[in-house]
Design a protein around this motif. Structure first.
Motif, PDB file in Angstrom:
ATOM      1  N   ALA A   1      89.427  60.754 -33.809  1.00  0.00           N
ATOM      2  CA  ALA A   1      88.358  61.584 -33.239  1.00  0.00           C
ATOM      3  C   ALA A   1      88.684  61.962 -31.794  1.00  0.00           C
ATOM      4  O   ALA A   1      88.474  63.104 -31.374  1.00  0.00           O
ATOM      5  CB  ALA A   1      87.028  60.839 -33.308  1.00  0.00           C
ATOM      6  N   LEU A   2      89.216  60.997 -31.039  1.00  0.00           N
ATOM      7  CA  LEU A   2      89.606  61.292 -29.653  1.00  0.00           C
ATOM      8  C   LEU A   2      90.676  62.375 -29.610  1.00  0.00           C
ATOM      9  O   LEU A   2      90.584  63.325 -28.818  1.00  0.00           O
ATOM     10  CB  LEU A   2      90.124  60.015 -28.984  1.00  0.00           C
ATOM     11  CG  LEU A   2      90.793  60.212 -27.627  1.00  0.00           C
ATOM     12  CD1 LEU A   2      89.784  60.643 -26.576  1.00  0.00           C
ATOM     13  CD2 LEU A   2      91.498  58.939 -27.170  1.00  0.00           C
TER      14      LEU A   2
ATOM     15  N   ALA B   1      91.360  64.585 -31.891  1.00  0.00           N
ATOM     16  CA  ALA B   1      90.785  65.858 -32.339  1.00  0.00           C
ATOM     17  C   ALA B   1      90.021  66.529 -31.204  1.00  0.00           C
ATOM     18  O   ALA B   1      90.185  67.730 -30.952  1.00  0.00           O
ATOM     19  CB  ALA B   1      89.864  65.605 -33.531  1.00  0.00           C
ATOM     20  N   MET B   2      89.204  65.751 -30.510  1.00  0.00           N
ATOM     21  CA  MET B   2      88.420  66.311 -29.414  1.00  0.00           C
ATOM     22  C   MET B   2      89.320  66.808 -28.287  1.00  0.00           C
ATOM     23  O   MET B   2      89.151  67.927 -27.781  1.00  0.00           O
ATOM     24  CB  MET B   2      87.458  65.239 -28.881  1.00  0.00           C
ATOM     25  CG  MET B   2      86.548  65.706 -27.778  1.00  0.00           C
ATOM     26  SD  MET B   2      85.442  64.395 -27.241  1.00  0.00           S
ATOM     27  CE  MET B   2      86.549  63.362 -26.289  1.00  0.00           C
ATOM     28  N   ALA B   3      90.308  65.968 -27.922  1.00  0.00           N
ATOM     29  CA  ALA B   3      91.160  66.313 -26.779  1.00  0.00           C
ATOM     30  C   ALA B   3      92.013  67.547 -27.068  1.00  0.00           C
ATOM     31  O   ALA B   3      92.114  68.448 -26.230  1.00  0.00           O
ATOM     32  CB  ALA B   3      92.048  65.125 -26.423  1.00  0.00           C
ATOM     33  N   THR B   4      92.624  67.594 -28.243  1.00  0.00           N
ATOM     34  CA  THR B   4      93.523  68.722 -28.523  1.00  0.00           C
ATOM     35  C   THR B   4      92.750  70.028 -28.654  1.00  0.00           C
ATOM     36  O   THR B   4      93.186  71.063 -28.169  1.00  0.00           O
ATOM     37  CB  THR B   4      94.346  68.465 -29.793  1.00  0.00           C
ATOM     38  OG1 THR B   4      93.464  68.083 -30.858  1.00  0.00           O
ATOM     39  CG2 THR B   4      95.372  67.395 -29.576  1.00  0.00           C
ATOM     40  N   ARG B   5      91.593  69.972 -29.315  1.00  0.00           N
ATOM     41  CA  ARG B   5      90.815  71.212 -29.453  1.00  0.00           C
ATOM     42  C   ARG B   5      90.253  71.658 -28.094  1.00  0.00           C
ATOM     43  O   ARG B   5      90.245  72.854 -27.781  1.00  0.00           O
ATOM     44  CB  ARG B   5      89.692  71.026 -30.455  1.00  0.00           C
ATOM     45  CG  ARG B   5      90.174  70.912 -31.896  1.00  0.00           C
ATOM     46  CD  ARG B   5      90.995  72.143 -32.315  1.00  0.00           C
ATOM     47  NE  ARG B   5      91.202  72.189 -33.748  1.00  0.00           N
ATOM     48  CZ  ARG B   5      92.227  71.622 -34.405  1.00  0.00           C
ATOM     49  NH1 ARG B   5      93.165  70.995 -33.719  1.00  0.00           N
ATOM     50  NH2 ARG B   5      92.333  71.717 -35.716  1.00  0.00           N
ATOM     51  N   ALA B   6      89.806  70.708 -27.305  1.00  0.00           N
ATOM     52  CA  ALA B   6      89.314  71.087 -25.976  1.00  0.00           C
ATOM     53  C   ALA B   6      90.443  71.661 -25.126  1.00  0.00           C
ATOM     54  O   ALA B   6      90.218  72.515 -24.279  1.00  0.00           O
ATOM     55  CB  ALA B   6      88.701  69.876 -25.282  1.00  0.00           C
ATOM     56  N   ALA B   7      91.661  71.182 -25.375  1.00  0.00           N
ATOM     57  CA  ALA B   7      92.806  71.675 -24.615  1.00  0.00           C
ATOM     58  C   ALA B   7      93.363  72.973 -25.191  1.00  0.00           C
ATOM     59  O   ALA B   7      94.345  73.502 -24.683  1.00  0.00           O
ATOM     60  CB  ALA B   7      93.906  70.618 -24.595  1.00  0.00           C
ATOM     61  N   GLY B   8      92.743  73.458 -26.267  1.00  0.00           N
ATOM     62  CA  GLY B   8      93.178  74.717 -26.854  1.00  0.00           C
ATOM     63  C   GLY B   8      94.410  74.612 -27.714  1.00  0.00           C
ATOM     64  O   GLY B   8      95.038  75.631 -28.035  1.00  0.00           O
ATOM     65  N   MET B   9      94.773  73.385 -28.102  1.00  0.00           N
ATOM     66  CA  MET B   9      95.988  73.206 -28.923  1.00  0.00           C
ATOM     67  C   MET B   9      95.614  73.242 -30.396  1.00  0.00           C
ATOM     68  O   MET B   9      94.559  72.728 -30.791  1.00  0.00           O
ATOM     69  CB  MET B   9      96.626  71.850 -28.594  1.00  0.00           C
ATOM     70  CG  MET B   9      97.096  71.739 -27.146  1.00  0.00           C
ATOM     71  SD  MET B   9      97.307  70.022 -26.627  1.00  0.00           S
ATOM     72  CE  MET B   9      98.635  69.505 -27.673  1.00  0.00           C
TER      73      MET B   9
END
Lengths: 159, 612
Positions: free
Chosen positions: B146-147, B149-157
């Motif tokens: 979950a971390l 998923a959240m981090a990569t999507r927030a980073a636009g990856m």
């Protein structure tokens, strides 16, 4: 040469982040190359607030991944934990850094998991919650260092 | 400011004239070694990776660079008056980069397929906002995914693949920082801490630092114990308690000639206030909560270590093990029901069966072809050597009056895991990994503190020991690289499948060593025909494909090497199987490259993509 060195030391003493510490303590610290007891930099909490606004801006305005990937990932890995850990005033920077990274990632896990379990999944909301946590911690630190709260001495030593 | 003071300050800023050359030489070692090492690794060819793994592809220049780094570090750490900490840290950083960055520099794709699977789990959560506990047990502990998923999507990856390759380097840099602090908290001599970190790096060959929950949880483990050791040990040394009359213990001490001097490293007091300690305890609880939400084993290891710390009276928060235990049980009871409801025997079946766990953790792992067995035996011997050296180091510290009950307790606590379960046959590796930071401190006790007349001998010992560990690292860690690497051809075939197969299609492989499931974990059915040492019959492959609608068969070199080396299938079984598949006339090739082919059944298979 002596004048140049004196000007250099004076410039160091004139930094605004050292205003809250007695000048003689700063002068003594400058002579030994160390920071004076009780001396806290105001810059880190301000940087926490500023960096939170920047990464949120990146996400809200959907900046390209090439621009926002490194700042957002770095923020998530370091800043929320660092903002919280600075409230404890650990005495060595190495420990502060590793505890900050672990706490940042732990907070990230807990926030993401809560969003997941409640069915409110949204990476942007997750980031926003972490920015709020970091900003609150930074605000508390700023308030404390400006005398709004009780201030404890915090001599730091190098690791 | 007086002119004398300024002159004194300026004099401090300059290098001492006598030591200037030595200082420049010392500071030039890390960057020169880093440049030489990276150049050597860049020149290495992935095609030269042999049965013994990466070691056959490594150029001699890399070993020369590492030898220079070792000598530079040992000279610096034993220098009279001590070397600058930044210089020692630079040596450690370069060592981490060269050891753990060797594979990502040489190989074109991230190694180790479990990491790819973790990317797929995070991808699923990012797309759907849900978990799939019925698909894989790891989804019952989804915190890490979950971390990510959240981090990569927030980073636009689009996914976490860019993080995969260099994750071990990043994690190990964090580990060494925590290990240094742990070593410093349990040693009276700063040299011991530096040497412990230096030995920890090559001794950490276990390979649990790839992109996954266990790597992050290992950091949690180290940080949590660091906080407890640094801030929650007894306030002051209790002389009255230590020297209380204890007939049995005194007799035993005399029998084995143990002196009873005071603890040199005991904390003498805690200058932190209640508020700060409360804040640190909140950190402990938050980190532990994240650990329970993201990994099965690490919270148990943490709880056991903390319980032992309390038992040996080295942790003031005596209720902490109870709290941690309640958190573990609470998470198991409410969040992992889909996992344990059908697997109670798997979880509790090995409780107390230490011999059975040892058998599955060591004996049963000695399988595969002769070279793989050599690698596995080498790992077992290396682990035993580290433990043996640590035991001798503990004895040496005890004789020197520098015994620390916390250190011995934390080095021994992970062995309690052996009484719980085999953890898929990996428990010995995990025990080694959890005990390693403290074992490294005990091994370093052979080298420091050192008396002046023995300095040259100890320096020689340090060079030999770290050179031996560094050499062993490449075999122990990268010994399976022939099948742990991911080949471009294998990935290209998988990419073709994802591009052409409709959702719901089945993908069938001969063995499980395929770089799939890094995306679309739920959209396709993934199955393997045989993950044992028997050769695969073409009839079994056909049956597997006929059991699934629109199934695709993927055969690749990665599967063949894995079958021969790890599973112990007969040499040439892969090409023989492929010949049978082609010769049977019941399969049609729809994709091919140098390393991999994709087939469908001619009678019932539907080709959704163009032939090649």
């Amino acid at each position: 040469m002596v004048e140049i060195a004196e000007r250099a030391v004076d410039r160091r003493l004139a930094r605004p982040d050292r205003e809250s510490v007695p000048p003689e303590a700063v002068r003594a610290a400058a002579a030994t190359g160390r920071r004076a007891a009780g001396q806290r930099l105001a810059r880190p909490p301000l940087l926490v607030l500023l960096s939170g606004a920047i990464v949120l801006g990146f996400v809200l305005f959907d900046a390209p991944a090439a621009v926002r990937a490194v700042p957002v990932l770095t923020y998530l890995a370091v800043v929320p934990g660092l903002a919280c850990v600075r409230l404890v005033r650990l005495r060595d920077r190495l420990t502060e850094l590793i505890v900050a990274v672990a706490l940042s990632l732990a907070l990230g896990i807990l926030v993401a998991e809560v969003l997941l379990q409640l069915g409110w999944w949204s990476p942007a909301w997750g980031l926003a919650v972490l920015v709020v946590i970091a900003s609150l911690a930074a605000s508390v630190e700023l308030g404390r260092d400006r005398g709004w709260t009780v201030r404890l001495p915090s001599p730091r030593r190098r690791w | 400011m007086s002119s004398t003071a300024v002159a004194h300050r300026l004099a401090e800023l300059r290098w001492p004239s006598r030591g200037r050359i030595a200082a420049v030489a010392a500071w030039s070692v890390p960057p020169v070694v880093l440049a030489t090492g990276i150049q050597a690794l860049t020149a290495a060819r992935v095609t030269e990776i042999g049965p013994l793994g990466l070691v056959s592809a490594l150029p001699p220049r890399l070993y020369a660079a590492l030898a220079a780094l070792t000598v530079g570090f040992v000279v610096a750490v034993f220098r009279r008056g001590g070397a600058p900490r930044a210089l020692l840290a630079a040596h450690v950083v370069v060592l981490v980069v060269l050891l753990f960055g060797a594979a990502p520099i040489i190989e074109p794709l991230p190694r180790l397929l479990p990491g790819w699977l973790h990317v797929g789990f995070a991808d699923y959560i990012a797309r759907t906002g849900e978990t799939l506990p019925q698909l894989d047990a790891r989804f019952s502990w989804p915190g890490f995914f979950a971390l990510v998923a959240m981090a990569t999507r927030a980073a636009g990856m689009p996914d976490a693949m860019p993080l995969l390759g260099w994750a071990p380097v990043a994690f190990n840099l964090l580990y060494v920082a925590a290990v240094f602090r742990l070593a410093r908290a349990t040693s009276s001599d700063v040299r011991t801490a530096w040497l412990a970190v230096w030995l920890f790096v090559p001794a950490n060959w276990v390979g649990q630092d790839y992109f996954g929950p266990q790597a992050l949880n290992y950091l949690f483990y180290l940080v949590l114990l660091t906080v407890l050791l640094v801030w929650f040990r007894p306030r002051a040394f209790d002389h009255a308690h230590r020297h209380a009359h204890r007939p049995l213990r005194d007799r035993l001490s005399r029998m084995i000639r143990l002196p009873a001097p005071p603890l040199l490293s005991a904390s003498s007091g805690n200058p932190y206030g209640v508020t700060s300690l409360l804040g640190l305890m909140v950190v402990v609880v938050v980190v532990f909560a994240a650990s329970t939400a993201s990994h099965q084993l690490t919270p148990v290891a943490i709880a056991m270590s903390v319980a032992l710390l309390v038992l040996v009276r080295q942790c003031r928060v005596r209720a902490l093990p109870v709290l941690l235990g309640v958190m573990v049980v609470g998470h198991l009871s409410y969040f992992t029901v889909p996992y344990w409801s059908g697997h109670l025997d798997e979880i509790f079946g090995s409780l107390g069966n230490v011999l059975g766990v040892l058998n599955s953790g060591a004996v049963e792992r000695v399988q595969g072809d002769a070279t793989h067995q050599i690698v596995v035996l080498f790992r077992v011997e290396l682990a035993a050597a580290v433990w043996g050296l640590a035991a001798l180091g503990a004895w040496r510290r005890m004789r020197a009056g520098d015994n620390d009950p916390a250190l011995v307790a934390l080095a021994g606590a992970p062995f309690l895991l052996l009484s719980m379960q085999s953890y898929g046959g990996e428990i010995l590796l995990r025990v080694y990994s959890f005990a390693l930071p403290f074992m490294a401190v005990l091994v370093a006790a052979h080298l420091a503190p050192v008396r002046r007349p023995r300095r040259a001998l100890v320096m020689l010992m340090a060079v030999v020991l770290s050179a031996a560990l560094t050499g062993a690292f490449f075999i122990a860690r990268y010994g399976n690289e022939s099948f742990e690497q991911v080949r471009r051809g294998d990935l290209a075939a998988v990419d073709w499948l994802y591009a052409h197969a409709p959702a719901g299609t089945s993908f069938v492989a001969a063995t499980s060593n395929v770089p799939w499931r890094s995306r679309h974990v739920e959209r396709y059915r993934y199955s393997t025909v045989s993950d044992d040492d028997r050769p695969v019959a073409v009839s079994a492959v056909e049956d597997e494909l006929r059991a699934n609608p629109s199934a695709f068969l993927i055969l690749s070199r990665g599967q063949y090497v894995f079958g021969e080396s790890f599973l112990g299938k007969p040499p040439g079984w892969g090409s023989a199987l492929e010949q049978q598949v082609i010769g049977s006339g019941r399969f049609r090739q729809v994709y091919a490259n140098a390393d991999a082919r994709v087939y469908v059944l001619t009678k019932k298979g539907e080709i959704r993509g163009g032939n090649r």
